[in-house]
Design an enzyme around this catalytic site. Sequence first.
Site, PDB file in Angstrom:
ATOM      1  N   HIS A 178      -7.066  -6.393   1.456  1.00 34.56           N
ATOM      2  CA  HIS A 178      -5.752  -5.260   1.282  1.00 34.56           C
ATOM      3  C   HIS A 178      -4.905  -5.791   2.037  1.00 34.56           C
ATOM      4  O   HIS A 178      -4.826  -5.929   3.205  1.00 34.56           O
ATOM      5  CB  HIS A 178      -6.679  -3.876   1.445  1.00 34.56           C
ATOM      6  CG  HIS A 178      -5.668  -3.012   1.229  1.00 34.56           C
ATOM      7  ND1 HIS A 178      -5.056  -2.876   0.037  1.00 34.56           N
ATOM      8  CD2 HIS A 178      -5.176  -1.883   1.970  1.00 34.56           C
ATOM      9  CE1 HIS A 178      -4.146  -1.827   0.092  1.00 34.56           C
ATOM     10  NE2 HIS A 178      -4.071  -1.037   0.993  1.00 34.56           N
TER      11      HIS A 178
ATOM     12  N   SER B 240       0.749  -1.069  -0.274  1.00 31.42           N
ATOM     13  CA  SER B 240       0.045   0.047  -0.089  1.00 31.42           C
ATOM     14  C   SER B 240       0.660   1.342   0.126  1.00 31.42           C
ATOM     15  O   SER B 240       1.832   1.272  -0.727  1.00 31.42           O
ATOM     16  CB  SER B 240      -0.808   0.050   1.307  1.00 31.42           C
ATOM     17  OG  SER B 240      -2.236   0.568   0.837  1.00 31.42           O
TER      18      SER B 240
END
Length: 396
Positions: free
Chosen positions: A342, A208
């Site tokens: 995620h 990320s």
Amino acid sequence: MNTLQLLLAFAALSVTVWAQGCSRLPRNLNLTANPRLPSPFTFYNGRPVRTAAQWNCRREEISELFQRLESGEIPPKPRSVSGSISKDDNSITVKVTHRRRTISFTASIKYPEEGKGPFPAIIALGGTTVPIPSNVATIIIQHDQIAQQQSATLSRGVGLFYDLYGKNHTASAMAAWVWGTSRLIDALEDTSRRHRINTRRLAVTGCSRNGKGTLMVGAFEPRIVLTIPQESGTGGAGCWRLAKDLQNRGENVQTAPQIVTENVWFTAGFANLTSRVDDLPFDHHLLTGLVAPRGLFVIDHAGINWLGPKSTYGCSVAGRKVYEALGAADHMGVSITGNHNHCQFPEDKTGEYYTAFIDKFLFRNSSADTDIVYSDVDLGFKEEDWIDWKVPKLAK
Ligand code: MCU
């Protein structure tokens, strides 16, 4: 002047040009709009890149353009960098002195349970989100200490990097992380007899926001042999122009104007350019291109629109053309799959491909198949809409 004189004068001129090395960028850049992905193979001054030597000059140019416009300056190695390994062997402390100021930070080291080493190592920004093979060491750098990434308003100029260089230094948090990771590698080199890490077999990873930082580290630190940005999205392996286009088509994707209001990942001045990304003389396919021909495996998520999987896919396909030009297309791969949380590592094709990249770049297994451009859904990148340049053969 007769023809011969003219030819001699021209030869002398070209010798001078070569002797001086690469041509410099002008002090003031003239930014002209280009709605497509800018050519890796055309210099800022319009000249073509035709040879491997010219690519090295173009590479320098791209690196400088990024630093001037987007990331801020990544300072060179200061005169004094040293490392010390803890008594229990589990960490390295990096000490850096620059103009009478000194900072230090500590990175953890975890060795494989078996074997003597020296071991290849994965440097992870902030922590690991990829599976670590049993024969690979892990080094975790707490990069947030080097430059904080809490918010756009509170984190600017906060962290050890700025204690050393001053809080008004142009370096963004990501530029500071590159610098910090480079100093960690300096310190590992400095202490090579006291640890069991093979400093010629280093990978970098992060997910990320830390995936964005990972790509930056791979782009600007040539001692990294394998770069693994995971779900880095916009501002990482995604392209500004592609994200803008997706937003124009109604997708909820992160774009440049939003990202600078969220955090300090980019230099402060970049905020003046986010509403006109077409004017940038680069996009992030050229960040990918800076990693070439070293190993790069881009992992992203097909099901999170905010990350812009279509953007990361297209941007990777475009960046891979630099590898192709260098005769090393299979040194760069991309795998974008869905059905996981995620930053949770997917146990699908991505896992299989990841192992191949580790084998090839950390263990020099040349038969590992890393010729990978994969997505488990159609991410619909139309090259002809975005790429109006051809790929030259730059290999020697
Ligand atoms: C993909 O990285 C970021 C993203 O850019 C941000 O908009 C969001 O807030 O956080 C993501 C992230 O780092 O998640 C852990």
